[in-house]
Design an enzyme around this catalytic site. Structure first.
Site, PDB file in Angstrom:
ATOM      1  N   MET A   1      64.272  44.265  40.735  1.00 14.45           N
ATOM      2  CA  MET A   1      65.656  44.575  41.061  1.00 14.45           C
ATOM      3  C   MET A   1      66.537  43.421  40.620  1.00 14.45           C
ATOM      4  O   MET A   1      66.183  42.262  40.803  1.00 14.45           O
ATOM      5  CB  MET A   1      65.802  44.795  42.568  1.00 14.45           C
ATOM      6  CG  MET A   1      67.240  45.017  43.018  1.00 14.45           C
ATOM      7  SD  MET A   1      67.978  46.473  42.276  1.00 14.45           S
ATOM      8  CE  MET A   1      66.965  47.745  42.987  1.00 14.45           C
ATOM      9  N   CYS A   2      67.665  43.753  40.051  1.00 13.96           N
ATOM     10  CA  CYS A   2      68.606  42.736  39.602  1.00 13.96           C
ATOM     11  C   CYS A   2      70.018  43.203  39.899  1.00 13.96           C
ATOM     12  O   CYS A   2      70.270  44.372  40.171  1.00 13.96           O
ATOM     13  CB  CYS A   2      68.459  42.462  38.106  1.00 13.96           C
ATOM     14  SG  CYS A   2      66.800  41.910  37.626  1.00 13.96           S
ATOM     15  N   GLY A   3      70.936  42.254  39.829  1.00 11.57           N
ATOM     16  CA  GLY A   3      72.344  42.583  39.881  1.00 11.57           C
ATOM     17  C   GLY A   3      72.942  42.335  38.516  1.00 11.57           C
ATOM     18  O   GLY A   3      72.666  41.298  37.896  1.00 11.57           O
ATOM     19  N   THR A  64      71.754  38.628  37.969  1.00  9.64           N
ATOM     20  CA  THR A  64      70.912  37.972  38.969  1.00  9.64           C
ATOM     21  C   THR A  64      69.554  38.647  38.937  1.00  9.64           C
ATOM     22  O   THR A  64      69.449  39.838  38.617  1.00  9.64           O
ATOM     23  CB  THR A  64      71.528  38.065  40.373  1.00  9.64           C
ATOM     24  OG1 THR A  64      71.623  39.456  40.759  1.00  9.64           O
ATOM     25  CG2 THR A  64      72.917  37.439  40.401  1.00  9.64           C
ATOM     26  N   ASN A  89      68.484  45.890  34.611  1.00 14.55           N
ATOM     27  CA  ASN A  89      68.125  46.054  36.012  1.00 14.55           C
ATOM     28  C   ASN A  89      67.234  47.275  36.120  1.00 14.55           C
ATOM     29  O   ASN A  89      67.713  48.407  36.044  1.00 14.55           O
ATOM     30  CB  ASN A  89      69.377  46.249  36.877  1.00 14.55           C
ATOM     31  CG  ASN A  89      69.022  46.688  38.296  1.00 14.55           C
ATOM     32  OD1 ASN A  89      67.953  46.369  38.807  1.00 14.55           O
ATOM     33  ND2 ASN A  89      69.913  47.436  38.915  1.00 14.55           N
TER      34      ASN A  89
END
Length: 587
Positions: A1-3, A64, A89
């Site tokens: 998971m990423c932003g 992120t 993501n």
């Protein structure tokens, strides 16, 4: 998971006015706590021939990272050695039908570099084909510097959040995993294709500059993609890109019966096991900060005790190494309206525990006990997440902000349950008896499993038997087709934003592309056999194929569990008034 977050501005002054606020940076880092990175690019439109600030695009990309793939933290945004940039993501389980080894973001970038090297005029099609060939949940933004084009999309089922906000007057487009504010300019990117924005005009971002390219090549109209006007509705079916839906009807006079020996039961198990292998094997050891050093739990299940999530927990036992624990996260709320009613019924007697009286808590402990009986060598931990009303109120605005633009009372009540469940803080026992002393516990698992999708695929809603009653299998098939076709358009973006806030990644085994494709092609009576009475098989017709699988897995009690909406099972619905409708807008 990423932003991921991208600001595309027609000039530097506009870009400087759209800096990431401390609050937004914090929320992006909550999605990806392992790394924070930014990359900026300048792009002079071909029509100008120079790079004066007034005529030059400023592109700022932020990522992120929650590191769950490969043996190292991959820094993002990913760059190709030139000027191109990828914010990724997601989880690419397969690309071009081949399993992805190592870090998927790096693999995708390498393929994009190769695609970019194609002869002029072919590179865009090659880039699109890379993204078309990905199996798994994702959202991305990709800037291809040689062509001065930006590509962005969500996967065809919409399992990851991606939103856009534009200001045509200022010549600015923002693409982000989460919105910066509850502002009507923010819209969810629909999972109906791949969006391509050409930066060949220095006057800003106009509707005629953006193309929506279908996920499947055969959807091209006269070989062309369609232009996107942001005032027009998105209309293409996300699920149709996976495969055709089987609308066959049984021969007249026949009455096929779905039994434990039916091929579809064994096939469903095979499909689910394959899906789980992708999603729970090779999950890296979570950081041990704040957790027991002897803990070896990497996966948790969002666990109401219902059929869908319990079958996932049972099959995860068959897939995971024996030494790994599995946490079962069960959430219950203090609902003032229900507590008042319980006190009234108790007639002055003390209420022992209104959390334990929640329907999902009762079901959860019962299914937990059944799991322990059939999986004797597995360490299951029952994590009871109890949410006091004052804590719900304290987080109200935060949850509203996360789920925006979803803004009804039903959205909020469902999001409350998912938000606090994903936090994973409560009291844990390894016994199904609520009287056994429990200990404060926060799950170390960063991968959460959800049973979402089973009701749509296998006929688990009350409207499915109603449709069958009206028009037999033809009516049922039409209702199932509607449900499956709108999977990507409904609530997955909302749910992603609510749960990933706690640096967790939610994975949906029932929404694996291959499993969905198989379920779409299966005969209706091989999934939910409404023609024949429950007594013939011992389980009800809704989701009968999954119920029969539960029986084969040794869980007779779980096989008979009734469908219950999460907001009622956890008691997040109608907290103050029983007259509030789910469609009421949040105030």
């Amino acid at each position: 998971m990423c932003g991921i977050h991208a600001v595309l501005c027609a000039n530097k002054a506009a870009a400087d006015a759209h800096q990431i606020s401390p609050d937004l940076k914090s929320r992006l880092c909550n999605r990806g706590p392992d790394y924070y990175g930014q990359v900026e690019r300048r792009c002079a439109p071909c029509s100008t021939g120079h790079d004066a600030d007034d005529d030059c695009w400023t592109l700022r990309f932020t990522s992120t990272v929650l590191a769950l793939r490969g043996d190292h933290i991959t820094r993002q945004p990913l760059v190709d050695g030139g000027e191109s940039v990828l914010c990724w993501n997601g989880e690419a389980w397969r690309i071009g039908g081949q399993l992805v080894e190592g870090n998927d973001g790096e693999d995708i970038l390498a393929r994009l570099v190769k695609a970019s090297a194609c002869p002029s005029g072919l590179s865009e099609d090659s880039i699109l084909d890379v993204f078309r060939s990905i199996e798994g949940p994702f959202a991305f933004v990709y800037y291809h510097a040689p062509s001065q084009k930006v590509f962005f999309a969500r996967d065809r089922l919409g399992r990851r959040s991606l939103m856009v906000s534009d200001d045509e007057q200022a010549g600015t487009l923002i693409i982000s995993s989460i919105s910066e504010a509850c502002d009507p300019s923010w819209k969810e990117v629909e999972p109906d294709g791949i969006y391509v924005l050409s930066l060949d005009d220095h006057h800003g971002i106009l509707p005629e500059q953006m193309l929506r390219v279908p996920v499947r090549r055969e959807w091209l109209v006269d070989g062309q993609a369609d232009f996107v006007s942001r005032s027009s509705p998105f209309h293409l079916s996300a699920v149709s890109s996976i495969g055709p839906f089987n609308k066959s009807l049984p021969p007249p006079g026949s009455s096929p019966v779905l039994t434990a020996q039916s091929p579809s039961v064994a096939m469903l198990k095979e499909q689910l096991v394959d899906s789980l292998r992708l999603r729970i094997l090779n999950v890296p050891q979570p950081p041990l900060e704040g957790h027991s050093p002897v803990s070896n739990t990497r996966v948790a299940v969002l666990f109401s005790g219902g059929l869908d999530c319990t079958v996932l927990a049972r099959l995860a036992h068959e897939v995971l190494d024996p030494d790994q624990g599995i946490d079962l996260i069960n959430v219950a709320f203090e609902n003032p309206r229900v507590v008042a009613q319980l006190k009234k019924e108790a007639k002055g007697q003390p209420i022992s525990d209104f959390y334990e009286a929640c329907p999902d808590r009762i079901t959860g402990r019962r299914s937990f006990a059944e799991l322990q009986k059939v999986c004797v060598r597995r360490t299951f931990r029952f994590l009871a997440v109890n949410v006091p009303y004052k804590e719900t109120v304290a987080h109200r605005q935060q949850v509203i902000s996360l789920i925006y633009p979803h803004n009804t009372e039903m959205d909020l009540s469902i999001a409350y349950a998912l938000f606090f469940a994903a936090r994973g803080q409560g009291f844990v026992t390894e016994s199904s008896n609520p009287e056994v002393a429990s200990q404060p516990y926060t799950t170390p698992a960063r991968v959460l499993l959800s049973g979402l999708g089973a009701d749509e695929l296998f006929g688990g809603y009350s409207r499915h038997p109603a449709a069958f009653a009206r028009n037999g299998y033809a009516g049922l098939i039409d209702e199932l087709l509607v449900d499956v076709s709108r999977l990507g358009k409904r609530n997955l973006g909302r749910d992603d934003r609510a749960m990933s806030h706690w640096n967790k990644e939610v994975r949906f085994p029932f929404l694996d592309e291959r499993l969905v494709g198989w379920a779409m092609q299966a005969l209706a009576w091989d999934k939910c056999d409404f023609k024949n009475r429950d007594e013939m098989t011992g389980v009800e017709a809704g989701k009968r194929v999954l119920r029969l699988l539960a029986l084969e897995l040794g869980m007779a009690g779980v096989a008979k569990e009734k469908k219950r909406a999460i907001q009622f099972g956890a008691r997040t619905a109608k907290m103050e008034s029983g007259r509030v409708k789910g469609t009421t807008l949040i105030t």
